[in-house]
Design a protein around this motif. Structure first.
Motif, short mmCIF file in Angstrom:
data_model
loop_
_atom_site.label_atom_id
_atom_site.label_comp_id
_atom_site.label_asym_id
_atom_site.label_seq_id
_atom_site.Cartn_x
_atom_site.Cartn_y
_atom_site.Cartn_z
N TRP A 115 0.84 -1.19 0.00
CA TRP A 115 0.00 0.00 0.00
C TRP A 115 0.88 1.25 0.00
CZ3 TRP A 115 -5.10 0.26 3.18
CH2 TRP A 115 -5.92 -0.84 2.86
N PRO A 116 0.32 2.40 -0.45
CA PRO A 116 1.05 3.66 -0.29
C PRO A 116 1.21 4.01 1.19
CG PRO A 116 -0.73 3.89 -1.89
CD PRO A 116 -0.93 2.57 -1.20
N LEU A 117 2.18 4.84 1.49
CA LEU A 117 2.36 5.33 2.84
C LEU A 117 1.23 6.29 3.21
CD1 LEU A 117 6.14 6.23 2.52
CD2 LEU A 117 5.24 4.36 3.92
N GLU A 118 0.98 6.43 4.50
CA GLU A 118 0.09 7.48 5.00
C GLU A 118 0.96 8.49 5.73
OE1 GLU A 118 -3.94 6.84 6.94
OE2 GLU A 118 -2.70 7.32 8.71
N PHE A 119 0.72 9.77 5.48
CA PHE A 119 1.45 10.82 6.19
C PHE A 119 0.58 11.33 7.34
CE2 PHE A 119 2.99 10.92 1.80
CZ PHE A 119 4.36 10.78 2.01
N ARG A 120 1.14 11.35 8.56
CA ARG A 120 0.41 11.80 9.73
C ARG A 120 1.08 13.02 10.34
NH1 ARG A 120 -0.62 6.03 12.86
NH2 ARG A 120 -1.90 5.05 11.22
N GLY A 167 11.10 -1.97 -0.53
CA GLY A 167 9.66 -2.19 -0.37
C GLY A 167 8.81 -1.43 -1.38
N GLY A 168 9.40 -0.43 -2.04
CA GLY A 168 8.67 0.34 -3.04
C GLY A 168 7.67 1.32 -2.47
N PHE A 169 7.74 1.60 -1.16
CA PHE A 169 6.71 2.43 -0.53
C PHE A 169 6.71 3.87 -1.05
CE2 PHE A 169 7.00 -1.00 2.63
CZ PHE A 169 5.66 -1.27 2.80
N PHE A 170 7.89 4.48 -1.17
CA PHE A 170 7.91 5.87 -1.60
C PHE A 170 7.48 6.00 -3.06
CE2 PHE A 170 10.29 7.00 2.24
CZ PHE A 170 9.74 8.25 2.51
N ASP A 171 7.95 5.13 -3.94
CA ASP A 171 7.52 5.19 -5.34
C ASP A 171 6.01 5.01 -5.45
OD1 ASP A 171 10.06 5.55 -6.48
OD2 ASP A 171 10.49 3.42 -6.34
N ARG A 172 5.48 4.05 -4.73
CA ARG A 172 4.04 3.77 -4.78
C ARG A 172 3.25 4.98 -4.24
NH1 ARG A 172 4.37 -0.27 -1.71
NH2 ARG A 172 4.99 -1.72 -3.33
N THR A 173 3.77 5.60 -3.20
CA THR A 173 3.10 6.74 -2.59
C THR A 173 3.10 7.95 -3.51
OG1 THR A 173 3.73 5.95 -0.39
CG2 THR A 173 3.06 8.26 -0.59
N LEU A 174 4.26 8.25 -4.08
CA LEU A 174 4.36 9.41 -4.97
C LEU A 174 3.47 9.25 -6.19
CD1 LEU A 174 8.22 10.02 -4.78
CD2 LEU A 174 6.43 11.33 -3.63
N ALA A 175 3.39 8.04 -6.72
CA ALA A 175 2.55 7.78 -7.89
C ALA A 175 1.07 7.97 -7.57
CB ALA A 175 2.79 6.36 -8.41
N ALA A 176 0.68 7.76 -6.30
CA ALA A 176 -0.73 7.82 -5.93
C ALA A 176 -1.17 9.20 -5.45
CB ALA A 176 -1.01 6.80 -4.83
N ILE A 203 10.61 6.33 -9.49
CA ILE A 203 10.32 7.76 -9.64
C ILE A 203 11.52 8.56 -9.15
CG2 ILE A 203 8.83 9.66 -8.93
CD1 ILE A 203 6.54 7.68 -8.72
N PRO A 204 12.11 9.42 -9.98
CA PRO A 204 13.28 10.19 -9.53
C PRO A 204 12.90 11.26 -8.52
CG PRO A 204 12.60 10.93 -11.70
CD PRO A 204 11.74 9.73 -11.37
#
Length: 212
Positions: A115-120, A167-176, A203-204
């Protein structure tokens, strides 16, 4: 000069038509790139953890100085930082000082694998809890959309591609994300690679900051 756990040259031998980020996604080529990244990831993390704590603090302070120049005015900016692990640059003092200057801060939270990250949103004194990889994250802060995302990196290349933990979390998050934030990768100059062999999902960063 960067040293490699295994030479990336074999990638070209296995996939003669390889052209980096625009290349077709080939399972064989990706398998070898993933194996190479795993080796480099371990080497780079071990290398930065070998740096004496006092030297790491000095490097972190030099990175923090450059952050102010890149970000500029804090007015209306919501900045996502991170809680440092495994020898990452420690920018918590910078974060606290920026909060005193009126900045709003968020921390990324892993919700679920894939899943994408959540920012709190978070401020010093508010409760934190241990989450994935034993990282401290806000216990119950509201979910927010940052205008600046500061991402720690394991390695990086001249094209501003970031090698993370896999884990790909930042790429997945930025794309979403609905609105693209300013994305800043932070790490040590010793983590520079000739290339991370970017794939279509990579994603650069908009800018990468090191102590240099």
């Amino acid at each position: 000069m960067a040293r490699y756990a295994s030479s990336p040259c074999f990638l070209h031998e296995l996939q003669p038509g390889y052209r980096g980020h625009n290349a077709p996604s080939d399972p064989v080529a990706w398998s070898d790139i993933a194996r190479w990244r795993k080796g480099e990831r371990k080497r780079l993390i071990d290398d930065r953890r070998s740096v004496p704590p006092d030297e790491r603090r000095a490097l972190s302070d030099r990175i923090a100085e450059k952050l102010d120049k890149v970000i500029g005015s804090l007015e209306g900016r919501l900045i996502s930082l991170y809680w440092p692990i495994r020898g990452e640059p420690d920018l918590r003092s910078w974060m606290t000082a920026r909060i005193r200057c009126g900045a709003q801060i968020a921390l990324p939270v892993v919700i679920r694998k894939g899943w994408p990250l959540e920012f709190r949103a978070w401020r010093p004194g508010e409760p934190l809890e241990r989450a994935a990889w034993n990282i401290l994250v806000p216990s119950n802060g509201p979910a927010v959309q940052p205008s600046v995302v500061i991402a720690p990196l394991v390695g990086f290349d001249a094209a501003s591609y970031r090698l993370g933990y896999g884990g790909g979390f930042f790429d997945r998050t930025l794309a979403a994300m609905r609105r693209k934030p300013l994305v800043i990768g932070v790490g040590y100059a010793r983590s520079r690679l000739t290339s991370i062999y970017p794939q279509p999902h990579d994603i650069p960063m908009d800018v990468i900051i090191t102590e240099e």
